[in-house]
Design an enzyme around this catalytic site. Sequence first.
Site, short mmCIF file in Angstrom:
data_model
loop_
_atom_site.label_atom_id
_atom_site.label_comp_id
_atom_site.label_asym_id
_atom_site.label_seq_id
_atom_site.Cartn_x
_atom_site.Cartn_y
_atom_site.Cartn_z
N GLY A 1 25.06 -34.71 20.36
CA GLY A 1 24.55 -36.06 20.58
C GLY A 1 23.35 -36.37 19.70
N ALA A 2 23.43 -35.95 18.43
CA ALA A 2 22.27 -36.02 17.54
C ALA A 2 22.14 -37.35 16.82
CB ALA A 2 22.35 -34.89 16.51
N GLY B 1 19.04 -41.83 20.08
CA GLY B 1 18.13 -41.48 21.16
C GLY B 1 17.28 -40.25 20.90
N ILE B 2 17.10 -39.46 21.94
CA ILE B 2 16.24 -38.28 21.82
C ILE B 2 16.86 -37.22 20.92
CG2 ILE B 2 15.05 -38.68 24.01
CD1 ILE B 2 16.86 -36.61 25.30
N GLY B 3 18.19 -37.21 20.81
CA GLY B 3 18.83 -36.26 19.91
C GLY B 3 18.50 -36.55 18.46
N TYR C 1 26.61 -38.52 38.25
CA TYR C 1 25.61 -38.18 37.23
C TYR C 1 24.66 -37.10 37.75
CZ TYR C 1 21.80 -38.69 33.87
OH TYR C 1 20.82 -38.46 32.92
#
Length: 315
Positions: free
Chosen positions: A20-21, A24-26, A173
């Site tokens: 998930g790069a 967002g944070i990735g 979740y």
Amino acid sequence: MGWTAADIPDQTGRTVVITGANSGIGLEATRELARNGATVIMACRSLERGEEAAQDVREEILAADIRVEACDLASLESIRSFADRLESDIDVLLNNAGVMAIPRSETDDGFETQFGVNHLGHFALTGLLLENLGLENGRDSRVVTVSSGVHEQGEIAFDDLQSEQSYNQWNAYAQSKLANVLFAYELERRLLTADAQVSSIAVHPGYANTQLQFRGPTKRESRLELAAMKLLNGVVAQSSAMGALPLLYGATVPDIEGGAYYGPGGLLNMRGTPERQGSSDRSYDRETAQRLWDVSSELTDVHYDLPEPKPLVQE
């Protein structure tokens, strides 16, 4: 002031895989690791979006050593293909990709999507990359698994893991995020039992302003939810760069303690710089963790070459 990206030690010579790069944070973690000399392998569901994100990083950091590889956590076939292609040693596997509070759907393999992507996909990927991490070569390699503070509301529903009987997007979740912490701790116990030179750490980003919060309302076509999320992101959330700090802390701080949990130390653990924290009581239940491990191995057909943890003499 606390630990910030300015405190990241030199990462030259280290290789990091981040799922998930591309957003967002990735993406922020990719940016800071590349800035500090790491080779970053961006494992992304979409090659196109991954390449666009990589180009953004390269334009800012001319010496960035990054490459994009296809890896869809909703497909065991894609995960195996990625692992087969990855021949190099890696120093850090950053299990970051995830989905949050979406309408019920299923992965390619028939798993409920949140449980399948957030937990089972990363369980499979980690097991398939154990050799790349180098169990016996003393490189101080590590697995960093990204959970959420929402894990504190989670329970593992072994009688309905795939939410086929009843589905609530937030319960699903929370279950997946509790599974992340249980997995990180159980992996650490098995690595210790094997006397392996790999550590397993759990982290959470707090409340970070990313696109993650918008996917559920968008899929449900709920304008009210979408407006509420945009308001919360603007007022309460910290930046993606701040949300990435616990990931970067877990990935780069020398001699970090395995089996620990790190997150923002500010307001309600939603904001601020990273610190060691306690996770929920359920996350420390070793019987649940071992049962989840066995079920995950059966569902994914990924079997770790690690011994079961030594039993505790006393709790």
